[in-house]
Design an enzyme around this catalytic site. Structure first.
Site, mmCIF file in Angstrom:
data_model
loop_
_atom_site.group_PDB
_atom_site.id
_atom_site.type_symbol
_atom_site.label_atom_id
_atom_site.label_comp_id
_atom_site.label_asym_id
_atom_site.label_seq_id
_atom_site.Cartn_x
_atom_site.Cartn_y
_atom_site.Cartn_z
ATOM 1 N N ASN A 1 1.421 4.550 -3.026
ATOM 2 C CA ASN A 1 1.312 5.894 -2.883
ATOM 3 C C ASN A 1 2.580 6.640 -3.104
ATOM 4 O O ASN A 1 2.719 8.016 -3.399
ATOM 5 C CB ASN A 1 0.629 6.377 -1.845
ATOM 6 C CG ASN A 1 -1.118 6.122 -1.735
ATOM 7 O OD1 ASN A 1 -1.485 6.193 -2.813
ATOM 8 N ND2 ASN A 1 -1.707 5.983 -0.572
ATOM 9 N N GLY B 1 -1.845 17.014 -1.349
ATOM 10 C CA GLY B 1 -2.431 16.958 -0.531
ATOM 11 C C GLY B 1 -3.107 15.569 -0.294
ATOM 12 O O GLY B 1 -3.017 14.588 -0.741
ATOM 13 N N LYS C 1 0.861 -1.296 0.036
ATOM 14 C CA LYS C 1 -0.061 -0.094 0.049
ATOM 15 C C LYS C 1 0.737 1.192 -0.007
ATOM 16 O O LYS C 1 0.581 2.107 -0.665
ATOM 17 C CB LYS C 1 -0.896 -0.055 1.281
ATOM 18 C CG LYS C 1 -1.345 1.306 1.616
ATOM 19 C CD LYS C 1 -2.634 1.769 0.688
ATOM 20 C CE LYS C 1 -3.084 3.119 0.973
ATOM 21 N NZ LYS C 1 -4.127 3.426 -0.089
ATOM 22 N N TYR D 1 -8.144 19.085 -1.784
ATOM 23 C CA TYR D 1 -6.739 18.958 -2.429
ATOM 24 C C TYR D 1 -6.749 18.378 -3.768
ATOM 25 O O TYR D 1 -5.638 18.274 -4.481
ATOM 26 C CB TYR D 1 -5.955 17.932 -1.354
ATOM 27 C CG TYR D 1 -6.493 16.448 -1.316
ATOM 28 C CD1 TYR D 1 -5.758 15.807 -2.190
ATOM 29 C CD2 TYR D 1 -7.696 16.041 -0.392
ATOM 30 C CE1 TYR D 1 -6.341 14.249 -2.318
ATOM 31 C CE2 TYR D 1 -8.157 14.745 -0.878
ATOM 32 C CZ TYR D 1 -7.493 13.900 -1.583
ATOM 33 O OH TYR D 1 -7.709 12.609 -1.674
ATOM 34 N N ARG E 1 3.477 7.147 -6.582
ATOM 35 C CA ARG E 1 2.689 8.538 -7.153
ATOM 36 C C ARG E 1 3.213 9.667 -6.709
ATOM 37 O O ARG E 1 3.528 10.580 -7.400
ATOM 38 C CB ARG E 1 1.219 8.302 -6.759
ATOM 39 C CG ARG E 1 0.461 7.064 -7.598
ATOM 40 C CD ARG E 1 -0.963 7.048 -7.077
ATOM 41 N NE ARG E 1 -1.836 8.589 -7.391
ATOM 42 C CZ ARG E 1 -2.273 8.580 -8.588
ATOM 43 N NH1 ARG E 1 -2.002 7.920 -9.650
ATOM 44 N NH2 ARG E 1 -2.901 9.940 -8.740
ATOM 45 N N CYS F 1 -3.337 10.653 2.161
ATOM 46 C CA CYS F 1 -2.558 9.367 1.634
ATOM 47 C C CYS F 1 -1.133 9.680 1.133
ATOM 48 O O CYS F 1 -0.082 9.406 1.659
ATOM 49 C CB CYS F 1 -3.174 8.432 0.579
ATOM 50 S SG CYS F 1 -5.039 7.805 1.238
#
Ligand SMILES: NC(=O)c1ccc[n+]([C@@H]2O[C@H](COP(=O)([O-])OP(=O)(O)OC[C@H]3O[C@@H](n4cnc5c(N)ncnc54)[C@H](O)[C@@H]3O)[C@@H](O)[C@H]2O)c1
Length: 405
Positions: free
Chosen positions: A201, A248, A197, A310, A204, A251
């Protein structure tokens, strides 16, 4: 099967209602009394595509019961916040939830941690708390991947990863998720699921940092970064994300810290965080050059910030870079007002028209669809400087004072 969801937030509530729709008896437990009262009055605490219909259905089936009292259950699913503090995960909410579960735990209960957590959290922190109960239990981590604004679709259609403390726990969890998930479900080790997980993120965040760095490089070169990225992405194996005012949300802006908190070897992850955290400074500096070009200055300028959320089309303003931009503009003595149709209680105007009539300078920070659709050349004053940090205001492409990041 009785399933209890602990934490009825942006993720927990849609998830609870999907389980209820799939025929499970679902209890929604939250410590926020106002939220539970609202739900018991038949009202939703926030908007999300398709959520109202699902909530109405649950009233008919009576499969979803909101409560502030945690009772016994076959399955407990933890979906509470995991904020960041000094570049480390703050597990306060998760620990409170797990301690509360341990008070009502029975033999053969299954505990599913959906909250984003740091590596080894399940084995080294959660398991010892549950072990103290002396009960035999199952434990899995099934990280959430859905995107706000399209949460229900993604909860159903995204592939899922279930990490089990043992394979029996993972298989039990798979049965529950299979009752509504149409995506593929992959079973793995509990720590792999935790790291997976965070890895997603962080990927990204690094990609956005690259885009933000490209924005600065292209600015130095005097060329349009958006065109560069669009054309580069025509390459079959290139997929660069876009620059913007910063990263923002609950995550992407914080998960990279959880991934690296227990290691000193990472270089690119903290660097990407640093680059993305610096994006609001670049926005304010670039706008400064735009103002210089037009013989204007920040001091006393009436600046309208469009968007506090965000990301587009949501009311979530957690970690939103818009706040940093507002602070920097105020430090430069600008008169700053904000408008966000999804966050009217935090806006200075009741509608877009009022804001546009007031502004001398507009900074668009969130690409909400209604900004894109409603802001046209006719709706702004002729001399208004418009600085679009998302390159989305297509209705202003011929406005002489329209600038993009
Ligand atoms: N929102 C997202 O886009 C997203 C996406 C993927 C993963 N996640 C992860 O999912 C988790 C939940 O995020 P969210 O955005 O739904 O959070 P949220 O803040 O919207 O909701 C969390 C809820 O938990 C409740 N709560 C806190 N402590 C509790 C406790 N001890 N017992 C019962 N209820 C408690 C709060 O009152 C709140 O209603 C986080 O770990 C987050 O990182 C979120």
């Amino acid at each position: 099967m009785n399933i209890t969801i602990i934490g009825l937030g942006y993720m927990g509530l849609p998830f609870a209602l999907l389980l209820a729709k799939a025929g499970h008896k679902v209890t929604g437990y939250d410590i926020n009394k106002k939220k539970i009262k609202l739900l018991n009055q038949g009202k939703l605490p926030f908007g999300e595509l398709g959520l109202a219909n699902l909530f109405e259905e649950s009233k008919k089936t009576r499969n979803f019961i909101p409560t502030t009292e945690l009772e016994k259950s076959d399955v407990f699913i933890v979906s509470v916040p995991t904020p960041e503090k000094n570049h480390h995960i703050d597990l306060t909410f998760v620990l409170n939830a797990v301690n509360t579960i341990s008070k009502v735990l029975d033999h053969d209960n299954l505990i599913i941690i959906e909250s984003t957590i740091s590596p080894h959290c399940c084995k080294k922190i959660i398991k010892p708390i549950l072990d103290k109960t002396g009960k035999k239990y199952g434990l899995v981590h099934c990280p959430e991947r859905a995107i706000p604004g399209n949460t229900l679709y993604e909860l159903v259609n995204n592939d899922r990863i279930i990490g089990g403390l043992d394979s029996a726990s993972a298989l039990r969890a798979k049965e529950i998720y299979s009752s509504f998930v149409k995506g593929k479900i992959f079973l793995t080790d509990i720590t792999i699921a935790e790291v997976c997980k965070l890895t997603e993120n962080t990927f990204r965040d690094i990609n956005i940092a690259y885009a933000n760095e490209l924005a600065k490089i292209c600015n130095d070169l005097g060329i349009n970064v958006w065109e560069v990225i669009d054309l580069a992405n025509k390459h079959p194996r290139v997929n660069i994300l876009y620059p913007g005012p910063g990263v923002g949300g609950h995550c992407i802006a914080i998960d990279p810290w959880f991934l690296t908190e227990a290691t000193k070897t990472s270089k690119i992850v903290p660097l990407a965080r640093e680059i993305n955290d610096a994006a609001p400074y670049f926005v304010v500096d670039k706008l400064q050059s735009v103002l210089n070009e037009n013989n204007l200055h920040y001091n006393g300028a009436k600046i309208l910030v469009l968007g506090l959320a965000y990301k587009a089309n949501v009311d979530d303003d957690r970690e939103s870079p818009a706040y940093k931009i507002i602070q920097l503009l105020k430090e430069r003595k600008a008169e700053v007002k904000v408008y966000d149709p999804y966050l009217l209680d935090k806006s200075d105007f009741n509608n877009l028209k009022e804001g546009l009539a007031w502004a001398e300078i507009i900074i668009l920070t969130t690409n909400h669809s209604n900004f894109v659709e409603q802001i046209t050349k006719e709706k702004i004053k002729d001399q208004t400087i418009v600085f679009d940090t998302r390159n989305c205001l297509t209705g202003l492409k011929t406005h002489p004072f329209y600038y993009v990041l």
